[in-house]
Scaffold this active site. Structure first.
Site, PDB file in Angstrom:
ATOM      1  N   ARG A 161       0.867  -1.191   0.000  1.00  0.00           N
ATOM      2  CA  ARG A 161       0.000   0.000   0.000  1.00  0.00           C
ATOM      3  C   ARG A 161       0.899   1.236   0.000  1.00  0.00           C
ATOM      4  O   ARG A 161       2.118   1.099   0.019  1.00  0.00           O
ATOM      5  CB  ARG A 161      -0.935  -0.045   1.205  1.00  0.00           C
ATOM      6  CG  ARG A 161      -0.238  -0.253   2.529  1.00  0.00           C
ATOM      7  CD  ARG A 161      -1.216  -0.335   3.699  1.00  0.00           C
ATOM      8  NE  ARG A 161      -0.465  -0.481   4.930  1.00  0.00           N
ATOM      9  CZ  ARG A 161      -0.230  -1.649   5.529  1.00  0.00           C
ATOM     10  NH1 ARG A 161      -0.694  -2.766   5.013  1.00  0.00           N
ATOM     11  NH2 ARG A 161       0.470  -1.699   6.640  1.00  0.00           N
ATOM     12  N   ALA A 211       5.045  -3.707  15.253  1.00  0.00           N
ATOM     13  CA  ALA A 211       3.732  -3.572  14.614  1.00  0.00           C
ATOM     14  C   ALA A 211       3.910  -3.584  13.104  1.00  0.00           C
ATOM     15  O   ALA A 211       4.973  -3.251  12.573  1.00  0.00           O
ATOM     16  CB  ALA A 211       3.084  -2.259  15.063  1.00  0.00           C
ATOM     17  N   CYS A 212       2.850  -3.936  12.414  1.00  0.00           N
ATOM     18  CA  CYS A 212       2.827  -3.925  10.967  1.00  0.00           C
ATOM     19  C   CYS A 212       3.143  -2.506  10.466  1.00  0.00           C
ATOM     20  O   CYS A 212       2.603  -1.555  11.025  1.00  0.00           O
ATOM     21  CB  CYS A 212       1.442  -4.338  10.512  1.00  0.00           C
ATOM     22  SG  CYS A 212       1.199  -4.286   8.757  1.00  0.00           S
ATOM     23  N   PRO A 213       3.952  -2.269   9.431  1.00  0.00           N
ATOM     24  CA  PRO A 213       4.595  -3.262   8.572  1.00  0.00           C
ATOM     25  C   PRO A 213       6.016  -3.611   8.998  1.00  0.00           C
ATOM     26  O   PRO A 213       6.804  -4.090   8.174  1.00  0.00           O
ATOM     27  CB  PRO A 213       4.617  -2.553   7.224  1.00  0.00           C
ATOM     28  CG  PRO A 213       4.873  -1.121   7.589  1.00  0.00           C
ATOM     29  CD  PRO A 213       4.205  -0.907   8.923  1.00  0.00           C
ATOM     30  N   GLY A 214       6.367  -3.376  10.268  1.00  0.00           N
ATOM     31  CA  GLY A 214       7.733  -3.609  10.733  1.00  0.00           C
ATOM     32  C   GLY A 214       8.288  -4.972  10.372  1.00  0.00           C
ATOM     33  O   GLY A 214       9.384  -5.071   9.809  1.00  0.00           O
TER      34      GLY A 214
END
Lengths: 380, 80
Positions: free
Chosen positions: A196, B18-21
């Site tokens: 994204r 946490a995403c996108p880590g």
């Protein structure tokens, strides 16, 4: 016995913290019970958000510089020097310009991000950036005379400073070329490493339709592997993009000192994301970009975290339990053109919900940029 | 819990990120890995179950195995 607090780094986090501690511990500092030293290797404090406007000819890099000494309370020792070694077991550090090591009781690392464009072959020779003063000035020379061709904005590495700035740049460029009647001659492409257009899914979901409306091409899952300075950027995913002007967000890292001290990888300190205490050492805190919390590398984060660290250290010095915690609070204005901006506010628990772009928010952003110096002084 | 017979050249521990880590940590490790090397990503984010295969498909790298452990997942990715 005097308690010694050393803050390494005079960016937003370090400077706000120094003034916060002067405020909280003023009497103890005056009595000689507490000493606070702020170490920075540049006599100037630099406000980096100014750089976004430099390539468009709207601001000068000097607008983002003030003498650190003038921003910091007189009760704080401002030392223009570099820390070369940290021994967290002995609670001692060495300065480049001092013969003997110095003991600390509390150490705060606010050393921030540095750019590492050399990790991608060809990027330094083939690309421009606005994530440094020199980069912003060099890009200005190119952008102001750019009237046709392919402009590629490539986010090469994350995490990077100000996660909104790549979106802001392409929105501003779109508007800027449009206003000058050149948009039909300039193709704008935005690349991002994941699937994204922004790391935060809520911001990505908001931004993508705006990019489509504005005819900004998007390449997701694009991780630059190499750059041919003759005009091609190639991704790990096997995509080649031709460009006439490449603007990159170079890979970032922290400073080597942190890894050498065993506090974390790549220059980021492993911390408890609520207390901001280093996981690998006692009496060591990190804040801002340096603290590996997973929140954006943004000035607002450093600002709020400085208040937490200041309160915790003051409590500990007074012999009281430290209860202040950081909740992930982040504020960010996002320029969506030359005359409009959005705004987001979020934390660990609440996701962002970008505000509808407006001229008022744009002027709010510019007004805050002017009043930032009050933040640095600990007044706002 | 299963045991798999893959010896990674590098293990990236992105647990807690946490995403996108986690995906970015994997991409960073693959970037510096030799061709043919296997990188193991440890992640406790559910999102990695879709992020990682989507990226390896896109990039043409092989996701050799995904293992579910007690409190995290292991992803074994081979650099082409």
């Amino acid at each position: 016995m005097t308690e010694r607090i050393v803050i390494v780094g005079g960016g937003t986090g370090g400077t706000v913290l120094a003034n916060d501690l002067a405020d909280r511990l003023g009497a103890a500092i005056d009595a000689g019970d507490v000493e606070v030293t702020l170490v920075n290797d540049d006599p100037d404090h630099v406000y980096k958000p100014v750089w976004l406007y430099v390539p468009f000819g709207q601001r000068e890099p000097e607008d983002g510089r003030r003498r650190l000494r003038e921003l910091v309370d007189d009760r704080i020792e401002v030392r223009i020097d570099r820390v070369t070694e940290i021994d967290t077991d002995a609670e001692r550090l060495r300065y480049r310009d001092a013969a003997v090591p110095v003991d600390y009781d509390y150490l705060v690392l606010a050393t921030g991000s540095t750019l590492a464009p050399e990790t991608v072959p060809g990027l330094e020779a083939g690309g421009y950036d606005y994530y440094s003063e020199s980069g912003a000035k060099a890009l200005r020379e190119e952008l102001l005379s750019f009237t046709e061709g392919d402009l590629v904005l490539s986010v090469v590495g994350t995490p990077h400073m100000c996660p909104a700035a790549p979106l802001e740049f392409v929105f501003m460029a779109d508007d800027w070329f449009r206003e000058r009647g050149l948009r039909d001659e300039v193709d704008i492409t935005y690349t991002y490493p994941i699937q994204r257009v922004h790391g935060n899914p809520h911001i990505a979901e908001w931004a993508r339709p705006l990019m489509d409306e504005r005819d900004i091409s998007v390449e997701t899952f694009f991780n630059a592997e190499s750059v041919d300075p003759d005009g091609t950027i190639t991704s790990m995913e096997g995509v080649d993009l031709d460009y006439d002007l490449l603007v990159s967000i170079p890979p970032h890292r922290g400073i080597d000192l942190i890894e050498k001290a065993g506090l974390g990888d790549d220059g980021w300190v492993d911390v408890d994301k609520h207390t901001l205490e280093a996981e690998a050492a006692e009496n060591v805190y990190a804040l801002g970009d340096t603290a590996d919390t997973g929140v954006p590398n943004a000035g607002s984060v450093a600002h709020y975290q400085a208040g937490v660290v200041g309160q915790r250290i003051a409590s500990e010095i007074r012999g009281r339990p430290a209860t202040a915690t950081y909740d992930g609070k982040t504020l960010c204005f996002i320029e969506t053109g030359m005359d409009a901006a959005s705004f987001v506010e979020f934390d660990y628990e609440s996701p962002p919900s970008p505000a509808p772009p407006s001229e008022k928010l744009h002027w709010s952003k510019l007004a805050y940029n002017e009043s930032y110096w009050l933040t640095a002084r600990g007044l706002l | 819990m299963t045991e798999i017979d893959i010896e990674p050249a590098e293990t990236v521990d992105a647990r807690g990120a946490a995403c996108p880590g986690p995906l970015m940590d994997l991409i960073g490790a693959i970037r510096s890995a030799e061709s043919g090397a296997v990188v193991c990503l440890l992640s406790d984010t559910e999102q990695s179950l879709t992020d990682v295969p989507e990226w390896t498909d896109e990039a043409g790298y092989e996701l050799l195995a995904t293992e579910e452990r007690d409190d995290h997942y292991e992803f074994y990715v081979e650099k082409a």
